[in-house]
Design a protein around this motif. Structure first.
Motif, PDB file in Angstrom:
ATOM      1  N   HIS A 197       0.824  -1.207   0.000  1.00  0.00           N
ATOM      2  CA  HIS A 197       0.000   0.000   0.000  1.00  0.00           C
ATOM      3  C   HIS A 197       0.865   1.267   0.000  1.00  0.00           C
ATOM      4  N   ALA A 198       2.082   1.175  -0.480  1.00  0.00           N
ATOM      5  CA  ALA A 198       2.995   2.321  -0.493  1.00  0.00           C
ATOM      6  C   ALA A 198       2.386   3.484  -1.283  1.00  0.00           C
ATOM      7  N   ALA A 199       2.663   4.693  -0.805  1.00  0.00           N
ATOM      8  CA  ALA A 199       2.138   5.896  -1.460  1.00  0.00           C
ATOM      9  C   ALA A 199       3.053   6.312  -2.608  1.00  0.00           C
ATOM     10  N   PHE A 200       2.493   7.066  -3.534  1.00  0.00           N
ATOM     11  CA  PHE A 200       3.256   7.557  -4.685  1.00  0.00           C
ATOM     12  C   PHE A 200       2.934   9.023  -4.889  1.00  0.00           C
ATOM     13  N   ASP A 201       3.969   9.842  -4.987  1.00  0.00           N
ATOM     14  CA  ASP A 201       3.797  11.277  -5.221  1.00  0.00           C
ATOM     15  C   ASP A 201       3.788  11.520  -6.732  1.00  0.00           C
ATOM     16  N   SER A 202       2.668  12.034  -7.225  1.00  0.00           N
ATOM     17  CA  SER A 202       2.506  12.209  -8.676  1.00  0.00           C
ATOM     18  C   SER A 202       3.152  13.473  -9.217  1.00  0.00           C
ATOM     19  N   VAL A 203       3.847  14.224  -8.357  1.00  0.00           N
ATOM     20  CA  VAL A 203       4.392  15.505  -8.820  1.00  0.00           C
ATOM     21  C   VAL A 203       5.385  15.309  -9.960  1.00  0.00           C
ATOM     22  N   HIS A 204       6.134  14.185  -9.933  1.00  0.00           N
ATOM     23  CA  HIS A 204       7.097  13.949 -11.017  1.00  0.00           C
ATOM     24  C   HIS A 204       6.381  13.718 -12.348  1.00  0.00           C
ATOM     25  N   PHE A 205       5.246  13.027 -12.310  1.00  0.00           N
ATOM     26  CA  PHE A 205       4.478  12.819 -13.531  1.00  0.00           C
ATOM     27  C   PHE A 205       3.908  14.132 -14.051  1.00  0.00           C
ATOM     28  N   MET A 206       3.463  15.000 -13.146  1.00  0.00           N
ATOM     29  CA  MET A 206       2.929  16.279 -13.570  1.00  0.00           C
ATOM     30  C   MET A 206       4.019  17.145 -14.196  1.00  0.00           C
ATOM     31  N   ARG A 601      -6.214   5.884  -4.569  1.00  0.00           N
ATOM     32  CA  ARG A 601      -5.527   4.619  -4.823  1.00  0.00           C
ATOM     33  C   ARG A 601      -6.517   3.525  -5.207  1.00  0.00           C
ATOM     34  N   VAL A 602      -7.663   3.485  -4.525  1.00  0.00           N
ATOM     35  CA  VAL A 602      -8.680   2.483  -4.857  1.00  0.00           C
ATOM     36  C   VAL A 602      -9.156   2.674  -6.291  1.00  0.00           C
ATOM     37  N   ALA A 603      -9.402   3.932  -6.663  1.00  0.00           N
ATOM     38  CA  ALA A 603      -9.825   4.205  -8.036  1.00  0.00           C
ATOM     39  C   ALA A 603      -8.753   3.785  -9.036  1.00  0.00           C
ATOM     40  N   MET A 604      -7.495   4.013  -8.678  1.00  0.00           N
ATOM     41  CA  MET A 604      -6.396   3.621  -9.557  1.00  0.00           C
ATOM     42  C   MET A 604      -6.335   2.106  -9.721  1.00  0.00           C
ATOM     43  N   LEU A 605      -6.575   1.354  -8.641  1.00  0.00           N
ATOM     44  CA  LEU A 605      -6.573  -0.105  -8.730  1.00  0.00           C
ATOM     45  C   LEU A 605      -7.672  -0.594  -9.661  1.00  0.00           C
ATOM     46  N   MET A 606      -8.839   0.020  -9.568  1.00  0.00           N
ATOM     47  CA  MET A 606      -9.925  -0.366 -10.478  1.00  0.00           C
ATOM     48  C   MET A 606      -9.598   0.028 -11.911  1.00  0.00           C
ATOM     49  N   GLU A 607      -8.909   1.176 -12.076  1.00  0.00           N
ATOM     50  CA  GLU A 607      -8.533   1.598 -13.427  1.00  0.00           C
ATOM     51  C   GLU A 607      -7.584   0.600 -14.076  1.00  0.00           C
ATOM     52  N   ALA A 608      -6.732  -0.016 -13.271  1.00  0.00           N
ATOM     53  CA  ALA A 608      -5.789  -0.991 -13.822  1.00  0.00           C
ATOM     54  C   ALA A 608      -6.496  -2.193 -14.429  1.00  0.00           C
ATOM     55  N   HIS A 609      -7.756  -2.433 -14.054  1.00  0.00           N
ATOM     56  CA  HIS A 609      -8.508  -3.585 -14.566  1.00  0.00           C
ATOM     57  C   HIS A 609      -9.726  -3.151 -15.366  1.00  0.00           C
ATOM     58  N   LEU A 610      -9.648  -1.957 -15.989  1.00  0.00           N
ATOM     59  CA  LEU A 610     -10.781  -1.506 -16.794  1.00  0.00           C
ATOM     60  C   LEU A 610     -11.140  -2.565 -17.834  1.00  0.00           C
ATOM     61  N   PRO A 611     -12.425  -2.872 -17.967  1.00  0.00           N
ATOM     62  CA  PRO A 611     -12.833  -3.957 -18.882  1.00  0.00           C
ATOM     63  C   PRO A 611     -12.704  -3.563 -20.345  1.00  0.00           C
ATOM     64  N   GLU A 612     -12.547  -4.565 -21.186  1.00  0.00           N
ATOM     65  CA  GLU A 612     -12.545  -4.334 -22.626  1.00  0.00           C
ATOM     66  C   GLU A 612     -13.967  -4.027 -23.086  1.00  0.00           C
ATOM     67  N   ARG A 613     -14.092  -3.533 -24.309  1.00  0.00           N
ATOM     68  CA  ARG A 613     -15.402  -3.122 -24.810  1.00  0.00           C
ATOM     69  C   ARG A 613     -16.378  -4.297 -24.907  1.00  0.00           C
ATOM     70  N   SER A 614     -15.838  -5.494 -25.088  1.00  0.00           N
ATOM     71  CA  SER A 614     -16.707  -6.668 -25.234  1.00  0.00           C
ATOM     72  C   SER A 614     -17.094  -7.293 -23.899  1.00  0.00           C
ATOM     73  N   THR A 615     -16.627  -6.730 -22.785  1.00  0.00           N
ATOM     74  CA  THR A 615     -16.906  -7.298 -21.470  1.00  0.00           C
ATOM     75  C   THR A 615     -18.370  -7.077 -21.084  1.00  0.00           C
ATOM     76  N   THR A 616     -18.905  -8.016 -20.320  1.00  0.00           N
ATOM     77  CA  THR A 616     -20.290  -7.909 -19.852  1.00  0.00           C
ATOM     78  C   THR A 616     -20.447  -6.700 -18.930  1.00  0.00           C
ATOM     79  N   PRO A 617     -21.434  -5.840 -19.183  1.00  0.00           N
ATOM     80  CA  PRO A 617     -21.619  -4.660 -18.325  1.00  0.00           C
ATOM     81  C   PRO A 617     -22.045  -5.041 -16.909  1.00  0.00           C
ATOM     82  N   VAL A 618     -21.788  -4.115 -15.978  1.00  0.00           N
ATOM     83  CA  VAL A 618     -22.218  -4.264 -14.586  1.00  0.00           C
ATOM     84  C   VAL A 618     -23.218  -3.137 -14.321  1.00  0.00           C
TER      85      VAL A 618
END
Length: 690
Positions: A197-206, A601-618
């Protein structure tokens, strides 16, 4: 924080000397440009004209050292041209007394508003006022004033020409920004091996994103290794987190965790190798052990489920990093999912109307820090000029000039710079006086000593403001000595008037402040709104995979980063202010920030598994997303009004979701963690018993 402690901290900050990487070649180039301009002016004109041209070359070089991603020659030209205009306009009314005071107040007010366009614009505008105060005393007629203005512009032109003819480390700033982002991500991968659960500072990306914005001409000349790598790094970060997090990735213990740690270590090695290659412009060399770790083990796949999907995606992205860093991979357009890619920076002609609109907006906002700064600096410059005229000194402009160069829109910088400027001035004039007394330099030797001091200032300016002021003070003494002024005519005047200017700057902020502390709740509310919108965009993607746009998720993520950085900067400024917290203690702020970090961070974890267009909707995800959007907007208003946010709508949407069945465990678990983070945020803002 008490005033006594605030002043003590400001003094420490102003006099602090940091160890920074020096750039001697760039400093030498700037000093040579200054020396060349002075020599040319002394050859064809008078020492007064040489002083004018020196101011132009000096300030133009200062502009090129600012943190800006625009081409350095452009900054030098803009600085020189604006200084020339300021000088000429100032001279036209310089002999009119009251009219010049009105011009000074208006010019300084506009310079204060220029901070709305960023620090670089603010510093250049402040230099315009400061140099105008000096150079309007030099010409004797309009034709002479035009000549002085031309010499100032020539100084900027010479500095720009030297940058073009003798480039030092082309694209160096952009390389460093991208390399820093990759190195930070490599460190993040290593920390995830021990702390999932380590934190990440996004300032370098910005910073890297800002550096990646180029003009159309620059886009055609940009090195191949600077294309695409940033976009890949952006996509890698959530995948790293999802692989390491036990809730959606590898289990906390066992063979899968060991395999995840092995992949994370290999990812760190690849990212470090890419950072080194990009920073130095050399071929990328990846350790064989890292490449071996990214291959499937002979015993077969160890990871399963979402962890396996994360590992496969991470390995594919790392291979793209290797190819892109070698100049043979994808481009920025294909890796960022950003509708604005490639990032094109507007030209100065197109930027000017935007800056004018921004300044006009700030001018009408009476409570904004920029507006208050503009008023403060205008009043202080005018009062300082009048005081300098009344006092029996020959260089009364030093008081308002010191004030203008000291003052910044926030308390800490203004006070620390005031202390540093006076301390540096004392040391600088003492050293310069000693040299004058011992060597009795003539015109040409004084010019050489001025150029030497300027070169040392360019070299050491990033190590601390006090250090820079030592050489600035000596530079001015030698420069004026070049025109025949004795040290007894400059040193006492400069010391006393610098002290007056510093005291005026400090008093103005105490009497008409723009404290950041009362705005902390607004900054926190903005961060909550942005983070809630980001989480809602991610969840809604699961509800309609075929119709959702990943660019919406990307834009929401960028808004979160901007709000996060704005919060961090505001919190840092507030920590040094002699003001009580007014309803948001430091402990509550820290706890609330921790909860928002977790939500992001939770939103980022879900973003890492975004479904493909053919995936069954929820379908239930859409109702949860709508409730989350509405609730965070209402919660942001509650935070501003000093109320505790409520999350009943989000809680009800989650309960309804459980009754419909869950085809995707990642998004449902993530939705539960979202609610937990929001509840922690509210708990942080609960009033405590006295």
């Amino acid at each position: 924080m008490s005033w006594r402690r605030a002043l003590k901290e400001a003094g420490r900050s102003g006099l602090k000397i940091e160890r920074r990487r020096l750039e001697p070649l760039i400093a030498i180039r700037a000093a040579i440009g200054l020396a060349a301009v002075i020599a040319l002016a002394l050859t064809i004109s008078t020492p007064a004209a040489a002083a004018s041209s020196a101011f132009g070359a000096y300030s133009a070089a200062i502009a090129t050292f600012q943190r800006s991603w625009r081409p350095r020659p452009v900054l030098a030209l803009v600085s020189g041209a604006s200084l020339a205009v300021s000088t000429f306009v100032g001279y036209l009314v310089g002999t009119q007394g009251a009219l010049f005071i009105v011009l000074l107040a208006a010019w300084t007010f506009l310079a204060g508003l220029a901070w709305s366009a960023g620090p670089t614009a603010g510093i250049i505008a402040s230099s315009n006022v400061a140099i105008m105060l000096v150079t309007v005393t030099l010409p004797t007629d309009v034709l002479s004033a035009a000549g002085h203005a031309g010499m100032i512009a020539l100084g900027g032109l010479v500095q720009a020409a030297l940058i073009v003819l003798f480039p030092v480390r082309r694209w160096g700033a952009q390389r460093d920004a991208l390399a820093d982002a990759l190195a930070a991500e490599a460190d993040y991968a290593r920390r995830l091996r021990q702390d999932p659960h380590a934190a990440f500072d996004s300032v370098h990306f910005m910073t890297a994103r800002s550096a990646a914005a180029v003009s159309a001409r620059q886009a055609r000349r940009r090195p191949a290794e600077l294309h695409g790598t940033r976009g890949l790094a952006e996509r890698i970060r959530p995948v790293l987190a999802s692989l390491a997090d036990p809730s959606v990735g590898a289990p906390a213990e066992g063979p899968e965790r060991d395999r995840a740690r092995e992949i994370l270590a290999a990812a760190a090695s690849v990212l470090d190798a890419s950072a080194r290659a990009i920073r130095h412009g050399k071929p990328m060399v990846v350790p064989d052990t890292a490449l071996a770790a990214l291959r499937t083990p002979e015993s077969g796949q160890v990871l399963t489920g979402p962890a396996h999907r994360s590992a496969v995606r991470l390995i594919a992205l790392l291979r793209d990093v290797v190819e892109t860093a070698r100049g043979a991979g994808t481009t920025e357009e294909t890796t960022t999912n950003d509708p604005a890619a490639p990032l094109l920076r507007p030209s100065l002609a197109r930027l000017a109307p935007v800056v004018v609109r921004g300044m006009r907006k700030e001018a009408t906002r009476r409570d904004s820090p920029i507006h208050r700064h503009a008023l403060r600096v205008a009043v202080v410059a005018t009062v300082g000029y009048l005081i300098g005229e009344v006092l029996p000194f020959g260089h009364g402009y030093w008081a308002p000039m010191a004030s203008v160069m000291i003052m910044r829109p926030d308390f800490s910088q203004t006070y620390s710079r005031a202390i540093a400027r006076f301390g540096g001035t004392l040391v600088g004039v003492a050293l310069a006086t000693a040299v004058v007394q011992l060597a009795h330099p003539g015109m040409y030797l004084s010019a050489a000593l001025a150029a030497l001091c300027a070169g040392l200032m360019y070299l050491l300016m990033r190590t601390g403001y006090a250090v820079a002021q030592v050489f600035v003070a000596a530079y001015v003494v030698f420069l004026l000595g070049m025109g025949g002024l004795q040290w007894t005519q400059t040193v006492p005047d400069r010391v006393i008037l610098t002290l007056i200017g510093g005291l005026l700057a400090m008093a103005s902020y105490a009497l008409y402040p723009a404290w950041e502390t009362p705005r902390l709740r607004t900054r926190l509310a903005d961060w909550l709104t942005a983070t809630g919108r980001y989480a809602a965009e991610v969840v809604s993607h699961y509800a309609d995979p075929a119709g959702a746009r990943r660019s919406d998720v990307r834009q929401a993520l960028l808004a979160v980063r901007e709000a996060d950085v704005a919060w961090q900067e505001a919190l840092a400024r507030a920590a040094n202010e002699p003001v009580r917290h007014r309803g948001l203690s430091r402990a509550a702020a820290d706890d609330a920030a921790h909860a928002l970090d977790r939500l992001g961070r939770v939103a980022m974890l879900m973003e890492a598994h975004l479904p493909e267009r053919s995936t069954t909707p929820v379908p239930a995800a859409e109702a949860f997303s709508d409730a989350l959007r509405r609730s965070t907007e209402e919660a942001a208003k509650a935070v501003r009004d000093r109320r505790v946010p409520q999350w009943d709508a989000v809680r009800e949407a989650l309960a309804a979701w459980d009754g419909e069945g869950v085809p995707d465990r990642v998004v449902r678990k993530g939705a539960g963690l979202v609610l937990t983070s929001l509840e922690e945020f509210s708990e942080a803002l609960e009033p405590t018993d006295p």
